[in-house]
Design a protein around this motif. Sequence first.
Motif, PDB file in Angstrom:
ATOM      1  N   GLN A 114     -14.667  35.719 -41.320  1.00 33.62           N
ATOM      2  CA  GLN A 114     -13.309  36.129 -40.953  1.00 33.62           C
ATOM      3  C   GLN A 114     -12.487  34.947 -40.434  1.00 33.62           C
ATOM      4  N   ASN A 115     -13.099  34.059 -39.700  1.00 37.32           N
ATOM      5  CA  ASN A 115     -12.386  32.874 -39.235  1.00 37.32           C
ATOM      6  C   ASN A 115     -11.974  31.978 -40.401  1.00 37.32           C
TER       7      ASN A 115
ATOM      8  N   SER B 238      -9.080  33.756 -42.177  1.00 33.48           N
ATOM      9  CA  SER B 238      -7.846  33.800 -41.379  1.00 33.48           C
ATOM     10  C   SER B 238      -7.207  32.423 -41.229  1.00 33.48           C
ATOM     11  N   THR B 239      -8.025  31.382 -41.206  1.00 33.17           N
ATOM     12  CA  THR B 239      -7.493  30.032 -40.993  1.00 33.17           C
ATOM     13  C   THR B 239      -6.517  29.626 -42.086  1.00 33.17           C
TER      14      THR B 239
ATOM     15  N   SER C  24      -5.370  31.835 -44.480  1.00 35.98           N
ATOM     16  CA  SER C  24      -4.705  33.056 -44.970  1.00 35.98           C
ATOM     17  C   SER C  24      -5.163  33.468 -46.365  1.00 35.98           C
TER      18      SER C  24
ATOM     19  N   TRP D 126      -7.218  35.706 -46.991  1.00 35.08           N
ATOM     20  CA  TRP D 126      -7.469  37.142 -47.038  1.00 35.08           C
ATOM     21  C   TRP D 126      -6.425  37.857 -47.874  1.00 35.08           C
TER      22      TRP D 126
ATOM     23  N   PRO E 140      -4.946  41.225 -40.846  1.00 34.21           N
ATOM     24  CA  PRO E 140      -4.843  40.852 -39.431  1.00 34.21           C
ATOM     25  C   PRO E 140      -3.741  41.587 -38.697  1.00 34.21           C
TER      26      PRO E 140
END
Length: 487
Positions: free
Chosen positions: A85-86, A89-90, A92, A94, A198
Amino acid sequence: MTGTALPDVVSPSARLPAHAEGRTGDVAGPHDGPQAAPFSLRRRFALASLVVITVIAIGLGWMLSRVLTERMLQREAEVTMHFVQNVLSTDSTWLYFRRPDDPLLRGAFLQSMRHIVTMRESVRSNAYDLRGHVLWSSDEELIGQSFDHNAELAEALQGRVVVEADLTEPGQFSKAEHQGLVHQGAFFVEIYFPVRDPQSGAVLGVIEVYKIPEKLSSDIHQGLRQLWLACFGGAVLLFAVLYWIVARADRLITQQQQRLTEAQRTASTVELASAVAHSLRNPLASIRSAAELLQDGPGRSEDVRELSGDMIESVDRANRWITELVHVAQAPQLHPQALDLVALVQTCLQEMAGELTRRHIQLRVEPTGALPVLAHSATLRQALLSIIANAAEAMPHGGRLEVGWTRGDGLLGVYLADNGTGLSAEARQRLFQPFASNKVGGLGMGLALVKRMVEQWQGELLVSAEQPRGTRVEIRLPQPAGPKPGR
């Protein structure tokens, strides 16, 4: 009082003659019929507690092992999920799950997936959309495919983290998406976790990571071994502690039962003595007088004299039994006094000197000074005379009688050791039981009476076998607190 009082009644070494040791009919007891086996608290507890503790230990070990394994697997899944997930998310990436046709997002997503592929112990990774299609996989042949009956994937699409662990068998696949894996026969962990928006938290897809975690597997097995060893050790310790407590209680109960039995038997003796002692002595005296007249009268035949002698002997034996019962009845009222044990023993030996000489028994007495003790003089004298008489009877063809002294634990004592016929195994078992005699015609109250008296004076009576044969009888008595006699 003469040295012949109670010689064939009190049997301190509970002996049988050499020709009669094998006979059981001479041993009298109040319970000669078949008896039910006694209840064994220790054996019953050992069996029951062993089964119960074993079941509890196995059940507890099984439950804790499952909890331990699930916790460790869950922790592994959470670490993997947070890492992925990190990464998503870092940069984007996702958003690729929302717009899988965007070539720029696809390139950025593939760049992020390289970090997942290089994860330690990871052998395959898949990304699924909401329809269950493979958007991306470390195995390119799976991209675009979908697999039916994947319950873990369906559960992850609902927003839950799913962990599955198993041991794959060579050549067998539990799921269709496992095809192509080369690590067969190893412990694997399969982790499904949702990819969320998110901002809204909505599920966009699922990432699957398939691992062969050797370190985790080793930690789990080590933890399970320690857990089962702890369960086994705890069960053994619990059983040992409980068994020790129950064994101690069982010994105390058994001792109390024995004491109660002895007290009941002695109480019956007291009642019997009170009921018959005074009523029998007068008729016995009349019978003995008549027998003496028949024996000493002029013109009596030899048969009449012999029968009269038998009558006198039988009356004397019955009178000795009554005397012993009276002593038992009077026991609680006999208070100990300060006396010199050495002087009393010497007096008894002098009274029995003629009998010892007649039987060719050598007497050896250790020299010592005065030994002040607390005891009832008349009763202790009776006991010593009886012990000496029985020692003499145990050596019908001569022998050696040794008299010595003991000191220790605040007690002073005398021991008498002979080299006679000794103790049989059955005699040792019934040594202090009231009404149990190994002598033909014996009443069986000798040692029971002596032991009761000595213990009432806070002393000890010890009977043991000498080597290679013979018997040792020791009487140990407390010392008086006041001035010592003869000082």
